[in-house]
Design a protein around this motif. Structure first.
Motif, PDB file in Angstrom:
ATOM      1  N   UNK A   1       6.092   2.354  -3.319  1.00 55.74           N
ATOM      2  CA  UNK A   1       5.119   1.418  -3.879  1.00 55.74           C
ATOM      3  C   UNK A   1       4.230   0.826  -2.776  1.00 55.74           C
ATOM      4  N   UNK A   2       4.820   0.538  -1.612  1.00 58.43           N
ATOM      5  CA  UNK A   2       4.045   0.000  -0.495  1.00 58.43           C
ATOM      6  C   UNK A   2       3.012   1.033  -0.046  1.00 58.43           C
ATOM      7  N   UNK A   3       3.427   2.278   0.054  1.00 58.03           N
ATOM      8  CA  UNK A   3       2.503   3.336   0.464  1.00 58.03           C
ATOM      9  C   UNK A   3       1.349   3.465  -0.524  1.00 58.03           C
ATOM     10  N   UNK A   4       1.643   3.386  -1.815  1.00 63.10           N
ATOM     11  CA  UNK A   4       0.590   3.468  -2.829  1.00 63.10           C
ATOM     12  C   UNK A   4      -0.371   2.289  -2.716  1.00 63.10           C
ATOM     13  N   UNK A   5       0.182   1.088  -2.482  1.00 59.82           N
ATOM     14  CA  UNK A   5      -0.671  -0.098  -2.337  1.00 59.82           C
ATOM     15  C   UNK A   5      -1.539   0.016  -1.091  1.00 59.82           C
ATOM     16  N   UNK A   6      -0.941   0.469   0.006  1.00 61.94           N
ATOM     17  CA  UNK A   6      -1.707   0.634   1.241  1.00 61.94           C
ATOM     18  C   UNK A   6      -2.827   1.646   1.040  1.00 61.94           C
ATOM     19  N   UNK A   7      -2.518   2.734   0.345  1.00 59.06           N
ATOM     20  CA  UNK A   7      -3.534   3.770   0.083  1.00 59.06           C
ATOM     21  C   UNK A   7      -4.654   3.211  -0.783  1.00 59.06           C
ATOM     22  N   UNK A   8      -4.309   2.386  -1.774  1.00 60.68           N
ATOM     23  CA  UNK A   8      -5.333   1.848  -2.669  1.00 60.68           C
ATOM     24  C   UNK A   8      -6.252   0.861  -1.953  1.00 60.68           C
ATOM     25  N   UNK A   9      -5.753   0.251  -0.871  1.00 62.02           N
ATOM     26  CA  UNK A   9      -6.581  -0.655  -0.077  1.00 62.02           C
ATOM     27  C   UNK A   9      -7.172   0.022   1.157  1.00 62.02           C
ATOM     28  N   UNK A  10      -6.985   1.321   1.263  1.00 62.81           N
ATOM     29  CA  UNK A  10      -7.523   2.050   2.394  1.00 62.81           C
ATOM     30  C   UNK A  10      -6.786   1.782   3.686  1.00 62.81           C
ATOM     31  N   UNK A  11      -5.573   1.344   3.566  1.00 64.23           N
ATOM     32  CA  UNK A  11      -4.766   1.068   4.748  1.00 64.23           C
ATOM     33  C   UNK A  11      -3.777   2.201   4.952  1.00 64.23           C
ATOM     34  N   UNK A  12      -3.378   2.391   6.153  1.00 59.53           N
ATOM     35  CA  UNK A  12      -2.352   3.374   6.451  1.00 59.53           C
ATOM     36  C   UNK A  12      -1.403   2.812   7.470  1.00 59.53           C
TER      37      UNK A  12
END
Length: 128
Positions: free
Chosen positions: A113-124
């Motif tokens: 879920x954290x990875x999906x949230x980071x991806x949705x905010x353009x974060x990695x």
């Protein structure tokens, strides 16, 4: 010490209320927790000291978060907005309440879920 006792009684009462809100019997919860009906009844009546481990197991069986047991809000029990990550794992693994397995699955689900949230905010995640 009196405040602690009062809070402990409230928690035990909340467990009973959540069970009743879901329309489940004491016998059902006892069986799900691998306890005798009288052993489970002692929990609801506050006759035994409730460990954190047992509280966590009860939250799994009740399909609710520990904080809901600690601070009961009947509206969220009856009308949850969305399933928590823990509830998703519980539904996948409910037949076995092996805590180690549940915790590992829960951590993996949270990481996803954290990875999906980071991806949705353009974060990695940056390597350290």
């Amino acid at each position: 010490m009196q405040d602690f006792r009062k809070k402990a009684e409230t928690i035990c009462d909340n467990i009973r209320k959540i069970r009743e809100l879901k329309g489940w019997t004491r016998d059902y919860l006892a069986a799900e927790l691998n306890l005798s009906p009288s052993g489970y009844g002692k929990i609801e009546r506050g006759e035994v000291e409730l460990t954190l481990s047992k509280l966590y197991q009860i939250s799994i069986v009740l399909e609710t978060e520990v904080d809901q047991i600690l601070n009961l809000n009947p509206a969220t029990i009856l009308n949850p907005q969305e399933k928590s990550p823990k509830e998703e794992v519980v539904h996948q693994l409910k037949p076995s309440l092996n805590q180690d397995t549940l915790l590992v699955k829960y951590v993996l689900l949270l990481e996803e879920k954290i990875q999906k949230m980071e991806a949705s905010f353009g974060l990695g995640r940056q390597a350290i």
